[in-house]
Design a protein around this motif. Sequence first.
Motif, PDB file in Angstrom:
ATOM      1  N   VAL B  91       0.832  -1.209   0.000  1.00 45.66           N
ATOM      2  CA  VAL B  91       0.000   0.000   0.000  1.00 45.66           C
ATOM      3  C   VAL B  91       0.861   1.251   0.000  1.00 45.66           C
ATOM      4  N   ALA B  92       1.982   1.226   0.698  1.00 49.46           N
ATOM      5  CA  ALA B  92       2.879   2.374   0.702  1.00 49.46           C
ATOM      6  C   ALA B  92       3.374   2.653  -0.718  1.00 49.46           C
ATOM      7  N   LEU B  93       3.750   1.600  -1.395  1.00 48.33           N
ATOM      8  CA  LEU B  93       4.257   1.728  -2.752  1.00 48.33           C
ATOM      9  C   LEU B  93       3.180   2.298  -3.678  1.00 48.33           C
ATOM     10  N   TYR B  94       1.988   1.826  -3.466  1.00 51.87           N
ATOM     11  CA  TYR B  94       0.882   2.290  -4.293  1.00 51.87           C
ATOM     12  C   TYR B  94       0.592   3.770  -4.043  1.00 51.87           C
ATOM     13  N   ASP B 102       1.139  12.318  -9.908  1.00 45.39           N
ATOM     14  CA  ASP B 102       0.582  13.669  -9.968  1.00 45.39           C
ATOM     15  C   ASP B 102       1.685  14.723  -9.946  1.00 45.39           C
ATOM     16  N   LEU B 103       2.680  14.466  -9.127  1.00 50.96           N
ATOM     17  CA  LEU B 103       3.808  15.395  -9.032  1.00 50.96           C
ATOM     18  C   LEU B 103       4.490  15.556 -10.384  1.00 50.96           C
ATOM     19  N   GLU B 164       7.597   6.928 -17.571  1.00 53.02           N
ATOM     20  CA  GLU B 164       6.926   6.536 -18.804  1.00 53.02           C
ATOM     21  C   GLU B 164       5.423   6.759 -18.696  1.00 53.02           C
ATOM     22  N   ALA B 165       4.864   6.350 -17.584  1.00 54.22           N
ATOM     23  CA  ALA B 165       3.422   6.496 -17.385  1.00 54.22           C
ATOM     24  C   ALA B 165       3.019   7.963 -17.409  1.00 54.22           C
ATOM     25  N   SER B 166       3.798   8.792 -16.752  1.00 56.81           N
ATOM     26  CA  SER B 166       3.452  10.215 -16.693  1.00 56.81           C
ATOM     27  C   SER B 166       3.616  10.880 -18.046  1.00 56.81           C
ATOM     28  N   THR B 167       4.466  10.294 -18.881  1.00 53.58           N
ATOM     29  CA  THR B 167       4.650  10.838 -20.224  1.00 53.58           C
ATOM     30  C   THR B 167       3.439  10.535 -21.098  1.00 53.58           C
ATOM     31  N   ILE B 168       2.963   9.324 -21.003  1.00 57.42           N
ATOM     32  CA  ILE B 168       1.845   8.904 -21.847  1.00 57.42           C
ATOM     33  C   ILE B 168       0.513   9.452 -21.342  1.00 57.42           C
ATOM     34  N   ARG B 169       0.377   9.433 -20.028  1.00 58.10           N
ATOM     35  CA  ARG B 169      -0.886   9.814 -19.403  1.00 58.10           C
ATOM     36  C   ARG B 169      -1.372  11.196 -19.834  1.00 58.10           C
ATOM     37  N   SER B 170      -2.617  11.260 -20.258  1.00 59.31           N
ATOM     38  CA  SER B 170      -3.226  12.563 -20.540  1.00 59.31           C
ATOM     39  C   SER B 170      -3.801  13.107 -19.231  1.00 59.31           C
ATOM     40  N   GLU B 171      -3.877  14.426 -19.155  1.00 56.22           N
ATOM     41  CA  GLU B 171      -4.121  15.070 -17.861  1.00 56.22           C
ATOM     42  C   GLU B 171      -5.456  14.704 -17.219  1.00 56.22           C
ATOM     43  N   ASP B 172      -6.437  14.342 -18.037  1.00 53.40           N
ATOM     44  CA  ASP B 172      -7.754  14.077 -17.462  1.00 53.40           C
ATOM     45  C   ASP B 172      -7.877  12.663 -16.908  1.00 53.40           C
ATOM     46  N   GLU B 173      -6.904  11.820 -17.220  1.00 55.33           N
ATOM     47  CA  GLU B 173      -6.988  10.453 -16.726  1.00 55.33           C
ATOM     48  C   GLU B 173      -6.617  10.377 -15.245  1.00 55.33           C
ATOM     49  N   SER B 174      -7.221   9.461 -14.547  1.00 52.33           N
ATOM     50  CA  SER B 174      -6.980   9.360 -13.109  1.00 52.33           C
ATOM     51  C   SER B 174      -5.596   8.798 -12.821  1.00 52.33           C
ATOM     52  N   ALA B 175      -5.009   9.314 -11.757  1.00 49.03           N
ATOM     53  CA  ALA B 175      -3.682   8.855 -11.374  1.00 49.03           C
ATOM     54  C   ALA B 175      -3.731   7.402 -10.904  1.00 49.03           C
ATOM     55  N   SER B 176      -4.831   7.050 -10.241  1.00 46.85           N
ATOM     56  CA  SER B 176      -4.900   5.703  -9.678  1.00 46.85           C
ATOM     57  C   SER B 176      -4.908   4.635 -10.777  1.00 46.85           C
ATOM     58  N   HIS B 177      -5.568   4.976 -11.879  1.00 41.72           N
ATOM     59  CA  HIS B 177      -5.576   4.030 -13.001  1.00 41.72           C
ATOM     60  C   HIS B 177      -4.161   3.723 -13.471  1.00 41.72           C
ATOM     61  N   TRP B 178      -3.390   4.789 -13.622  1.00 39.91           N
ATOM     62  CA  TRP B 178      -2.019   4.602 -14.088  1.00 39.91           C
ATOM     63  C   TRP B 178      -1.134   3.999 -13.010  1.00 39.91           C
ATOM     64  N   ALA B 179      -1.452   4.308 -11.781  1.00 36.45           N
ATOM     65  CA  ALA B 179      -0.691   3.702 -10.688  1.00 36.45           C
ATOM     66  C   ALA B 179      -0.868   2.189 -10.713  1.00 36.45           C
ATOM     67  N   MET B 183       2.169  -0.445 -11.122  1.00 40.61           N
ATOM     68  CA  MET B 183       2.403  -1.498 -10.136  1.00 40.61           C
ATOM     69  C   MET B 183       2.330  -2.878 -10.783  1.00 40.61           C
ATOM     70  N   GLN B 184       1.316  -3.038 -11.597  1.00 43.16           N
ATOM     71  CA  GLN B 184       1.124  -4.309 -12.290  1.00 43.16           C
ATOM     72  C   GLN B 184       2.362  -4.656 -13.124  1.00 43.16           C
ATOM     73  N   THR B 185       2.805  -3.678 -13.903  1.00 41.86           N
ATOM     74  CA  THR B 185       3.961  -3.905 -14.763  1.00 41.86           C
ATOM     75  C   THR B 185       5.223  -4.114 -13.948  1.00 41.86           C
ATOM     76  N   LEU B 186       5.360  -3.341 -12.902  1.00 40.44           N
ATOM     77  CA  LEU B 186       6.547  -3.462 -12.054  1.00 40.44           C
ATOM     78  C   LEU B 186       6.663  -4.867 -11.471  1.00 40.44           C
ATOM     79  N   LEU B 187       5.564  -5.352 -10.956  1.00 35.01           N
ATOM     80  CA  LEU B 187       5.609  -6.630 -10.244  1.00 35.01           C
ATOM     81  C   LEU B 187       5.542  -7.848 -11.165  1.00 35.01           C
TER      82      LEU B 187
END
Lengths: 208, 208
Positions: B91-94, B102-103, B164-179, B183-187
Amino acid sequence: MSDIPHRSSRPLRADAEQSIARILIAAEQVFAADPSATLEAVASAAGVARATVHRRFSSRDDLRDALVNTINTKLRDAIASANTDTAPPLVALYQLTVATLDLKVDWRASWQLIDLDATDQRGIDPSNISHLDALLQRSQDAGLLRPGIDIPWARGVYMALIHEASTIRSEDESASHWANRVMQTLLSGIGDNEHNLEALLAQPPTSD
Amino acid sequence: MSDIPHRSSRPLRADAEQSIARILIAAEQVFAADPSATLEAVASAAGVARATVHRRFSSRDDLRDALVNTINTKLRDAIASANTDTAPPLVALYQLTVATLDLKVDWRASWQLIDLDATDQRGIDPSNISHLDALLQRSQDAGLLRPGIDIPWARGVYMALIHEASTIRSEDESASHWANRVMQTLLSGIGDNEHNLEALLAQPPTSD
DNA sequence: ACTAACTGCAACACACATGTCGCAGTTAAG
DNA sequence: CTTAACTGCGACATGTGTGTTGCAGTTAGT
């Protein structure tokens, strides 16, 4: 393209062609140390006069474009010799990874020029991108990549991993070793496959 | 540090403090569009005179440092509120991923300033790095990360994926979705867990 | 209200990279 | 060998960002 006298008119003299090569290599090395280095610095590193640089590359941007062009050409060669559309996806991907890893260390600075306008869609040759995408798509069809993954994300992750690996990698380490690491991480991540949720959600030793 | 009158002498007047904030925000926005933009452009975007910029930040580099400092501060806050050393690793990682994502979009340009000297070890606050490393180590101890993986590589992959995620992500998309995606890809990576070697090494449709 | 601090404006000095030219000497190509 | 092409050298024009200073006007703090 990059040099002033149009190639179509007459082939360049041998030493002129050599000057171009020397300048490009010098530019790569100098810009690697300092991206905002002077053309004067590039010239002296190349062993030519600053004026000669201007003779071969009309402007600073022109030199920049030539460097980017160099990368794209070498990348195209790497794609070609990896047989991305005939070899089995796994081996093609591996071959390409090794080649790109080497390309990244030999042309760090030039590659950074690409990364900067990565958002602008300019930089990497669209043709190279589509070849890579085709390989990834083929990998997915073959069952190497998970079905749900979309190609742009796969491409981004792949290139990000290569970038990261080439950043960490010291020059004496073998490319194949890092290629293995990249492939492994790309396909299986760094997580433990047999997740133990009890342990993962347990409080750390400090609080218990 | 960043501004000329030493803070220790006397607190800045309220409007001066506001000027600094306006300049930093403006610098972020202007540099996002063009990293080599003029201080004049920054000043006008901030709604102040160019001289005022120089009053608050002695030099261009000084402004640059202030921007990097801003990132590190916000990153420190993100690490703190993710409870990286008390909450369960997963959860901390997430949490940290969401905050960092967002940052990354709000301070793209400033973050790029960090990435450029990433090789120099300068840029990101060592303290932030060690906190992250500690979290990753704890994740590994808990069985979330595979035992063999070394922490620097894990850190690099993690940050590369966020980038990479922050580069692709468009501003209106939720951060949690990309998170989730990160996480999925990382693990687990993007590979199919049940590799079918027969299929992977099979010749492509074109050659068969 | 009084004062110290901050700002805008405008001008200045300065450094420096960039791009261009011409000329004299050297080099490769036929 | 002859010639066209390329190079080094030095000088010049130019533009432009940077950092500094002084002064008059405005604003925040007590």
